[in-house]
Design a protein around this motif. Structure first.
Motif, PDB file in Angstrom:
ATOM      1  N   GLY A 263      29.310  30.273  51.182  1.00  0.00           N
ATOM      2  CA  GLY A 263      29.350  29.831  52.570  1.00  0.00           C
ATOM      3  C   GLY A 263      28.388  30.563  53.478  1.00  0.00           C
ATOM      4  O   GLY A 263      28.426  30.396  54.697  1.00  0.00           O
TER       5      GLY A 263
ATOM      6  N   GLU B 182      24.621  36.818  48.935  1.00  0.00           N
ATOM      7  CA  GLU B 182      24.051  36.099  50.080  1.00  0.00           C
ATOM      8  C   GLU B 182      23.489  37.059  51.126  1.00  0.00           C
ATOM      9  O   GLU B 182      22.445  36.797  51.724  1.00  0.00           O
ATOM     10  CB  GLU B 182      25.121  35.185  50.688  1.00  0.00           C
TER      11      GLU B 182
ATOM     12  N   GLY C 285      29.343  36.575  48.975  1.00  0.00           N
ATOM     13  CA  GLY C 285      28.686  36.985  50.207  1.00  0.00           C
ATOM     14  C   GLY C 285      27.794  38.209  50.033  1.00  0.00           C
ATOM     15  O   GLY C 285      26.852  38.410  50.809  1.00  0.00           O
TER      16      GLY C 285
ATOM     17  N   LYS D  33      28.676  51.425  42.558  1.00  0.00           N
ATOM     18  CA  LYS D  33      29.528  50.407  41.917  1.00  0.00           C
ATOM     19  C   LYS D  33      29.356  49.027  42.551  1.00  0.00           C
ATOM     20  O   LYS D  33      29.410  48.016  41.863  1.00  0.00           O
ATOM     21  CB  LYS D  33      31.002  50.832  41.982  1.00  0.00           C
TER      22      LYS D  33
ATOM     23  N   GLU E 218      32.423  32.027  44.039  1.00  0.00           N
ATOM     24  CA  GLU E 218      33.310  31.332  44.983  1.00  0.00           C
ATOM     25  C   GLU E 218      34.063  30.165  44.360  1.00  0.00           C
ATOM     26  O   GLU E 218      35.197  29.876  44.735  1.00  0.00           O
ATOM     27  CB  GLU E 218      32.513  30.826  46.199  1.00  0.00           C
TER      28      GLU E 218
HETATM   29  N1  CAA Z   1      37.658  40.759  49.103  1.00  0.00           N
HETATM   30  C1  CAA Z   1      38.683  41.590  49.307  1.00  0.00           C
HETATM   31  N2  CAA Z   1      38.970  42.621  48.497  1.00  0.00           N
HETATM   32  C2  CAA Z   1      38.202  42.804  47.421  1.00  0.00           C
HETATM   33  C3  CAA Z   1      37.109  41.959  47.124  1.00  0.00           C
HETATM   34  C4  CAA Z   1      36.853  40.895  48.039  1.00  0.00           C
HETATM   35  N3  CAA Z   1      35.809  40.062  47.876  1.00  0.00           N
HETATM   36  N4  CAA Z   1      36.529  42.373  45.986  1.00  0.00           N
HETATM   37  C5  CAA Z   1      37.220  43.430  45.568  1.00  0.00           C
HETATM   38  N5  CAA Z   1      38.233  43.707  46.419  1.00  0.00           N
HETATM   39  C6  CAA Z   1      39.228  44.775  46.342  1.00  0.00           C
HETATM   40  C7  CAA Z   1      40.235  44.483  45.269  1.00  0.00           C
HETATM   41  O1  CAA Z   1      41.221  43.593  45.747  1.00  0.00           O
HETATM   42  C8  CAA Z   1      40.777  45.846  44.969  1.00  0.00           C
HETATM   43  O2  CAA Z   1      41.687  46.201  45.990  1.00  0.00           O
HETATM   44  P1  CAA Z   1      43.107  46.901  45.598  1.00  0.00           P
HETATM   45  O3  CAA Z   1      42.700  48.237  45.046  1.00  0.00           O
HETATM   46  O4  CAA Z   1      43.797  46.978  46.913  1.00  0.00           O
HETATM   47  O5  CAA Z   1      43.747  46.024  44.591  1.00  0.00           O
HETATM   48  C9  CAA Z   1      39.536  46.730  45.141  1.00  0.00           C
HETATM   49  O6  CAA Z   1      38.612  45.974  45.908  1.00  0.00           O
HETATM   50  C10 CAA Z   1      38.874  47.056  43.819  1.00  0.00           C
HETATM   51  O7  CAA Z   1      38.608  45.857  43.130  1.00  0.00           O
HETATM   52  P2  CAA Z   1      39.054  45.569  41.621  1.00  0.00           P
HETATM   53  O8  CAA Z   1      40.281  46.333  41.287  1.00  0.00           O
HETATM   54  O9  CAA Z   1      39.116  44.083  41.430  1.00  0.00           O
HETATM   55  O10 CAA Z   1      37.815  46.195  40.837  1.00  0.00           O
HETATM   56  P3  CAA Z   1      37.260  45.798  39.380  1.00  0.00           P
HETATM   57  O11 CAA Z   1      36.262  46.815  39.045  1.00  0.00           O
HETATM   58  O12 CAA Z   1      38.387  45.547  38.454  1.00  0.00           O
HETATM   59  O13 CAA Z   1      36.529  44.368  39.591  1.00  0.00           O
HETATM   60  C11 CAA Z   1      35.093  42.791  40.723  1.00  0.00           C
HETATM   61  C12 CAA Z   1      35.377  44.280  40.387  1.00  0.00           C
HETATM   62  C13 CAA Z   1      34.711  42.029  39.468  1.00  0.00           C
HETATM   63  C14 CAA Z   1      33.921  42.802  41.702  1.00  0.00           C
HETATM   64  C15 CAA Z   1      36.346  42.160  41.374  1.00  0.00           C
HETATM   65  O14 CAA Z   1      36.794  43.007  42.423  1.00  0.00           O
HETATM   66  C16 CAA Z   1      36.122  40.789  41.962  1.00  0.00           C
HETATM   67  O15 CAA Z   1      36.073  39.807  41.222  1.00  0.00           O
HETATM   68  N6  CAA Z   1      36.036  40.690  43.309  1.00  0.00           N
HETATM   69  C17 CAA Z   1      35.939  39.425  44.011  1.00  0.00           C
HETATM   70  C18 CAA Z   1      34.553  38.820  43.843  1.00  0.00           C
HETATM   71  C19 CAA Z   1      34.487  37.490  44.564  1.00  0.00           C
HETATM   72  O16 CAA Z   1      35.178  36.544  44.240  1.00  0.00           O
HETATM   73  N7  CAA Z   1      33.602  37.407  45.580  1.00  0.00           N
HETATM   74  C20 CAA Z   1      33.400  36.203  46.355  1.00  0.00           C
HETATM   75  C21 CAA Z   1      34.221  36.264  47.598  1.00  0.00           C
HETATM   76  S1  CAA Z   1      34.183  34.734  48.496  1.00  0.00           S
HETATM   77  C22 CAA Z   1      32.736  34.771  49.378  1.00  0.00           C
HETATM   78  O17 CAA Z   1      31.979  35.711  49.306  1.00  0.00           O
HETATM   79  C23 CAA Z   1      32.436  33.583  50.262  1.00  0.00           C
HETATM   80  C24 CAA Z   1      31.043  33.528  50.772  1.00  0.00           C
HETATM   81  O18 CAA Z   1      30.223  32.776  50.279  1.00  0.00           O
HETATM   82  C25 CAA Z   1      30.617  34.285  51.912  1.00  0.00           C
END
Ligand code: CAA
Length: 259
Positions: free
Chosen positions: A140, A112, A109, A60, A132
């Motif tokens: 980042g 990345e 990330g 996944k 992001e």
């Molecule tokens: N950080 C923390 N927790 C995360 C996460 C993240 N990046 N991505 C997913 N999770 C957690 C969710 O919060 C959820 O936890 P709970 O069960 O406690 O609610 C669990 O993982 C399952 O996720 P979803 O219920 O959201 O699963 P989904 O299948 O509905 O969606 C997804 C999947 C589209 C990947 C969605 O989880 C999502 O959009 N995640 C965030 C993606 C994101 O924005 N990433 C960038 C982060 S910032 C970064 O990375 C900065 C950098 O440059 C280094």
């Protein structure tokens, strides 16, 4: 191999395999998880029986990005003082080649991390993106630099500025972000196969080839060509070069000793 909290580490012949293992958080890259990745990579880098590494996640998610819950209350000054995310880049100091085997989401990330590896293979359902901007920040850990070099300016701008244009596996292949698309259930085996092939070569030439290719991102063509030539010349001081060329002449397979 050592036991970790957030990753599984095993060996497959001469290949070190690291599997990100925070399934409930879709392998969100907490600081601790990244410390563990870097420690495992360093330990494989120092292990004379290992010649290449593979990093993978689950079907996944390869990794859904940095851990948003962990960082959401960070302040600028704390980030600055501890150089937040700076330690991720330690993996770019690893000398042995690293293949990312990406199934599912490689977002933020996660994308990345894959781009800090040397080769990316994608499972058919892989999704690459940099969301992001939707969180009010920007990539980042190299996204604004490495993605441009991988897919070109217009596509990188579109991906990073919208946060919602993602690349599926086929698109990632078309743009050159990944070098192969494989059915999901065969992905890790395929990556390990390529890593084994690399691990069967002489380590001095493999490591110098990796370093020379990476130089091409940093320096002018002239300086890069100079690095290449010096490495090429230096390799004639290794036993592996003598063995490789002797084996060719004698019409047999070489046995490299990594010396
Ligand atoms: N950080 C923390 N927790 C995360 C996460 C993240 N990046 N991505 C997913 N999770 C957690 C969710 O919060 C959820 O936890 P709970 O069960 O406690 O609610 C669990 O993982 C399952 O996720 P979803 O219920 O959201 O699963 P989904 O299948 O509905 O969606 C997804 C999947 C589209 C990947 C969605 O989880 C999502 O959009 N995640 C965030 C993606 C994101 O924005 N990433 C960038 C982060 S910032 C970064 O990375 C900065 C950098 O440059 C280094």
């Amino acid at each position: 191999p050592k036991q970790y909290d957030n990753i599984l580490v095993e060996t497959k012949g001469k290949v070190g395999l690291i599997t990100l293992n925070r399934p409930k958080a879709l392998n969100a890259l907490s600081s601790q998880l990244f410390v563990e990745i870097n420690e495992a990579l360093r330990s494989f880098d120092a292990d004379k029986d290992i010649g290449a590494m593979v990093i993978t996640g689950s079907e996944k998610a390869f990794a859904a990005g940095a851990d948003i819950k962990e960082m959401k209350d960070n302040t600028f000054i704390d980030n600055y003082k501890k150089n937040f995310l700076g330690h991720w880049a330690e993996m770019t100091e690893i000398k042995k080649p690293i293949i990312a085997a990406v199934n599912g989401y490689a977002l933020g990330g996660g994308c990345e991390l894959a781009m800090m590896c040397d080769i990316i293979y994608a499972g058919e359902k892989a999704i690459f993106g940099q969301p992001e901007i939707k969180l009010g920040v920007i990539p980042g850990a190299g996204g604004t630099q490495r993605l441009v070099k991988a897919v070109g300016k217009s596509k990188a701008m579109e991906i990073i500025l919208t946060g919602s244009v993602n690349l599926n596996a086929t698109e990632a292949l078309q743009y050159g972000l990944v070098s192969k698309v494989v059915p999901a259930d065969q992905l890790v085996d395929e990556a390990v196969k390529t890593a084994s092939k690399i691990a069967s070569m002489g380590q001095p030439s493999v490591q110098m080839a990796k370093e020379a290719i990476n130089k091409s991102f940093d320096v002018s063509l002239d300086a890069g060509l100079r690095w290449e030539r010096i490495f090429f010349q230096a390799l004639f001081g290794t036993a592996d070069q003598k063995e490789g060329m002797a084996a060719f002449t004698e019409k047999r397979k070489p046995t490299f000793t990594n010396e």
